[in-house]
Design an enzyme around this catalytic site. Sequence first.
Site, PDB file in Angstrom:
ATOM      1  N   HIS A  65       0.412  -8.031 -14.187  1.00 56.00           N
ATOM      2  CA  HIS A  65       0.881  -7.536 -12.298  1.00 56.00           C
ATOM      3  C   HIS A  65       2.438  -8.314 -13.241  1.00 56.00           C
ATOM      4  CE1 HIS A  65       2.280  -5.060  -9.805  1.00 56.00           C
ATOM      5  NE2 HIS A  65       3.159  -4.869  -9.692  1.00 56.00           N
TER       6      HIS A  65
ATOM      7  N   ASN B 212       8.839  -1.385 -14.506  1.00 57.58           N
ATOM      8  CA  ASN B 212      10.146  -0.639 -13.225  1.00 57.58           C
ATOM      9  C   ASN B 212      11.437  -1.586 -14.078  1.00 57.58           C
ATOM     10  OD1 ASN B 212       8.841  -2.673 -12.936  1.00 57.58           O
ATOM     11  ND2 ASN B 212       9.472  -1.805 -10.921  1.00 57.58           N
TER      12      ASN B 212
ATOM     13  N   HIS C 212      -0.221   1.786  -8.201  1.00 54.99           N
ATOM     14  CA  HIS C 212       0.495   0.877  -6.992  1.00 54.99           C
ATOM     15  C   HIS C 212       0.214   1.822  -6.146  1.00 54.99           C
ATOM     16  CE1 HIS C 212       4.257  -1.152  -4.815  1.00 54.99           C
ATOM     17  NE2 HIS C 212       4.065   0.384  -4.577  1.00 54.99           N
TER      18      HIS C 212
ATOM     19  N   HIS D  53      -2.287  -4.718  -6.247  1.00 50.45           N
ATOM     20  CA  HIS D  53      -2.421  -6.072  -5.361  1.00 50.45           C
ATOM     21  C   HIS D  53      -2.361  -5.087  -3.594  1.00 50.45           C
ATOM     22  CE1 HIS D  53       1.089  -2.208  -5.188  1.00 50.45           C
ATOM     23  NE2 HIS D  53       1.817  -3.362  -6.144  1.00 50.45           N
TER      24      HIS D  53
ATOM     25  N   ASP E   9       1.956 -10.013  -9.434  1.00 46.31           N
ATOM     26  CA  ASP E   9       3.282  -9.421  -9.055  1.00 46.31           C
ATOM     27  C   ASP E   9       4.457  -9.943  -8.462  1.00 46.31           C
ATOM     28  OD1 ASP E   9       4.540  -6.925  -7.936  1.00 46.31           O
ATOM     29  OD2 ASP E   9       3.341  -7.059  -6.261  1.00 46.31           O
TER      30      ASP E   9
HETATM   31 ZN   LIG Z   1       3.697  -2.610  -6.682  1.00 48.94          ZN
END
Ligand SMILES: [Zn+2]
Length: 432
Positions: free
Chosen positions: A60, A94, A181, A234, A307
Site C-alpha cells: 500500500h 488513485n 478501503h 489499514h 499507506d
Molecule cells: Zn485507504
Amino acid sequence: MTMSDTTLIRGAKVLGGAAQDVLITGETVTAVGEGLAAPEGAAVVEAAGHVLLPGLVDLHTHLREPGREDSETVLTGTRAAAAGGYTAVHAMANTFPVADTAGVVEQVWRLGRESGYCDVQPVGAVTVGLEGKQLAELGAMADSAAQVRVFSDDGKCVDDAVIMRRALEYVKAFDGVVAQHAQEPRLTEGAQMNEGTVSGELGLTGWPAVAEESIIARDVLLAAHVGSRVHICHLSTAGSVEIVRWAKSKGWDVTAEVTPHHLLLTDELVRSYDPVYKVNPPLRTEADVLALREALADGTIDCVATDHAPHPHEDKDCEWAAAAMGMVGLETALSVVQHTMVDTGLLDWSGVADRMSARPAAIGRLAGHGRPVAPGEPANLVLVDPAYRGTVNPAGFASRSRNTPYAGRELPGRVVATFLRGRATVMDGKLV
Ligand SMILES: [Zn+2]
C-alpha cells in the site's frame, strides 16, 4: 558502491538468528553459512550485530505519478522505499489519470523498472475513475505487462455491494484480490478525526469505528459467498480485528494489513491541531492500538503496509479542516515496527520478515520477493542495525514530501543496506 557482482555479507543475524555469512553472486544468494571465504574481488559488508531480512514488500504505497509529481514521483518514491529497506511496493491506483486501464498500469510499471531502486507493482482501480459505478477493465489490467493482481479504489470505499460482489467474482479468474478501503461513506460525511471522547471535546466531526467495521463485516461475508479473496486495507479498530479473526476462523480467504502509525499513535495527538496527524482512517484510541499490535503478533492481521501518502507542504501546512489526509511512511516503517512490536517482545525478527515481506508478497502474488534467505533465492535483502537510536529528521528523507508524524521523535533501528537482485540500492545507510 562496488562494481563487483559478488558481495559477502559477513556475520549477519539472518532473521535475527545465529550469525551467518551470506554470499551474493550476481542477482542470487549463492551460499549461507559460517566462515565463508570472500571470493577474489568480492565486496565485503561487515555486519556483526546486524539483522538480515528479506527485502521488505509494501502492499500500500501512494507514488502519486502520474498527476501529482509535486508530492512524489515513481523515482523519488522508490528511492524512499529503498532507504526504508523495501525491494517491492504496490502503487495505489488513485493517480491522475486513475490507474484503471492497461495503459496507465503499464506506464507505472515501466517507470518502476526504469527507477532501478525498487520493484513497482501497480494496483488497478476496481471501478472506472474510482467512481464506484462501473467495473474497470480488471481483466485487461491482469493480462497487461504489469500483470496486476491487486485491485483497489483506495482513498475511496467500494460501497455499492453489487459492484463489490462483481469485482470479487471477476478477480477469481486470474487469482486476483480486491483490497478494500473500508469506509461507509454516509457515516463519515465531513469526518475530521476518530469519533470518541477527544472529538467530542474538540467539537470535530467524528469518523466512527462502525463506519469501518460495517464494511469489513459485509465484505468478508461477500467474499465467502462468492468464494473469492478479499484484503482489508489499514485496519484501525479493535472491532475490525474481531471481525477479521471471526472470518479467518471460518476458513474464509480474508487478509488484512495495519499501518505503522496505527500501531503507535492515538487520537490524543489531534489535540495539537497539527494536521500532520490527520489521516484516513483516523488515529484511534490506545485500546485500538493495543488490539492491533496483538492481532499483528498472533497473525490475525497478516502484514504491515505503510499507506505512504505524500503531500506537498501547502496541502498539510494549513488549518486542520482544510488539510489533506495522509502521512509519509516508507522511510520510518521498519523503525516503528521495531519500536512497537520487536522492542516490546510481541514479535521477533523472523516475525517481522513474515509480516513485512513474505505475507505481503504472497497476498500480492509477487514472485521473487518475500523469499527465504537461502541459496538459489533472489538476492532481495535488507540489513538492519537494531541497536541504532536516532531522531527522525524529515530534511533527510528521499521522499519528495515531508509530512511525517515522527519528526524529532527518537526511533530505534536503521537500514544499513538494501539489495535489489544483488545490487546495493542502499549502502552504509545511504542511497547509492
Ligand atoms: Zn485507504
